[in-house]
Design an enzyme around this catalytic site. Sequence first.
Site, PDB file in Angstrom:
ATOM      1  N   HIS A 118       0.576   5.350   6.165  1.00  0.00           N
ATOM      2  CA  HIS A 118       0.169   5.713   4.808  1.00  0.00           C
ATOM      3  C   HIS A 118       0.295   7.217   4.564  1.00  0.00           C
ATOM      4  O   HIS A 118       0.078   8.031   5.470  1.00  0.00           O
ATOM      5  CB  HIS A 118      -1.262   5.249   4.552  1.00  0.00           C
ATOM      6  N   GLU A 166     -14.692  10.863  12.490  1.00  0.00           N
ATOM      7  CA  GLU A 166     -13.554  10.808  13.398  1.00  0.00           C
ATOM      8  C   GLU A 166     -12.291  11.284  12.688  1.00  0.00           C
ATOM      9  O   GLU A 166     -12.181  11.192  11.456  1.00  0.00           O
ATOM     10  CB  GLU A 166     -13.352   9.381  13.914  1.00  0.00           C
ATOM     11  N   SER A 205       0.802  -1.229   0.000  1.00  0.00           N
ATOM     12  CA  SER A 205       0.000   0.000   0.000  1.00  0.00           C
ATOM     13  C   SER A 205       0.830   1.270   0.000  1.00  0.00           C
ATOM     14  O   SER A 205       0.314   2.352  -0.283  1.00  0.00           O
ATOM     15  CB  SER A 205      -0.930   0.014   1.218  1.00  0.00           C
TER      16      SER A 205
END
Length: 423
Positions: A361, A354, A181
């Site tokens: 990341h 939130e 990722s």
Amino acid sequence: MLQRLCILLLLSPALLAQSYTCGRSANGQSNIALTRDTTYTSAAGGFDLGMLPEQIDAAGCTSSKAFFFSAPVAEGNYNVTVVLGGAPDAVTTVRAESRRLMLARIATSAGHSRTESFVVNVRRPEISTGGVVKRKPREIGSLDWDDKLTLEFSGQQPSVRSISISPVAADTPTIYLAGDSTVVDQDNEPWAAWGQMLPAFFGPKVAVANHAESGETIRSFEGEQRFAKIFSVIKKGDYLFFQFAHNDQKPGGGYVSPEMYTGLLHKYIAMARERGATPVLVTSMNRRTFDTEGHVRDTLAPYPQTMRTVAETEHVMLLDLNAMSKTLYEAIGEKDSRILFVYAPANTYPNQKEALHDDTHFNNYGAYELARCIVLGLQQKGSPLVHYLRLPKQRFNPEKPDAQDVVALPGTPFVDIQTPYER
């Protein structure tokens, strides 16, 4: 029958050069006029995803927000030439497929234009040697895996006058990326990874094919047939970059021991060399983890050192992103280094109740700076890829990162507040 099939394939718009011009009369079948009625179909290119420019005339296609264009193409690498500019002053950023950065912040004054070219890699999940890539749910319908080449124009009054697409020369080198990722083409804001920023640093004589995917380990990359896909198309003169560690180290069913990690690196280095491609190892960047003295703590051991050892044993080029990211984070400082990562107060994005606090990341800025580290590593090691850079003599210094506003990229319309897959 075979002769007829060959003729049909040769005449297919997906295989021939395509040219599109804003608001002007078409000049034969190969030059299509772009109007508000020119929308993408499987047979012809046009505006796509329901986002059209607000103004379309002979001066150019211009808008106050992002718009998209797609063209049907077969799997492969394509040279794209765009003539940017329109009636107003404009600053245009061009992305391809799933937010792959191609051109950043190209300024044109009112009534003037600028011509730029780049290469876009288009792929399918089917593997020519048999089988198919096992995609995750988030990849189904992704612009990275479909049957078209998609361009996004965004920025300040983004403007384009014409778009030309043609297959590249067969010997054009391709950089294949295998990773997780932190490398993948992140489809949605506010997430980004260095692999999707890398194409912007190269000129129109090299392609970047980002096969990285969120949540991957080097073992799952093999099991999901992602390596098989790469090795079905990789050729002599290409490059294969490896970056794994963030998920490999995690306990549970996806865990990859350092021994298995080492063995798989050796295996795919050998396979790349057998095909005449050049393997390049990239140590994983650090997470944002500081000690009490303001130094980055290593949370990825022993994988970065394992990769360094393999690189030395195999005499493979190593880009030490782990070391460069440590320098980068510490130069900015513990608190301020949040600007590299996905941190956002509640309600920054739709349906985000939130705050987002992610120390793994990256946002667009962080991904861009890490891509600059990758380019620096190529320059330091004297890679032949340096000759393909747009600015081969420009060097990044991780101790003196770019000011955030200087390299700021416009956001895209696609937003997802869910954290990318992790194992």
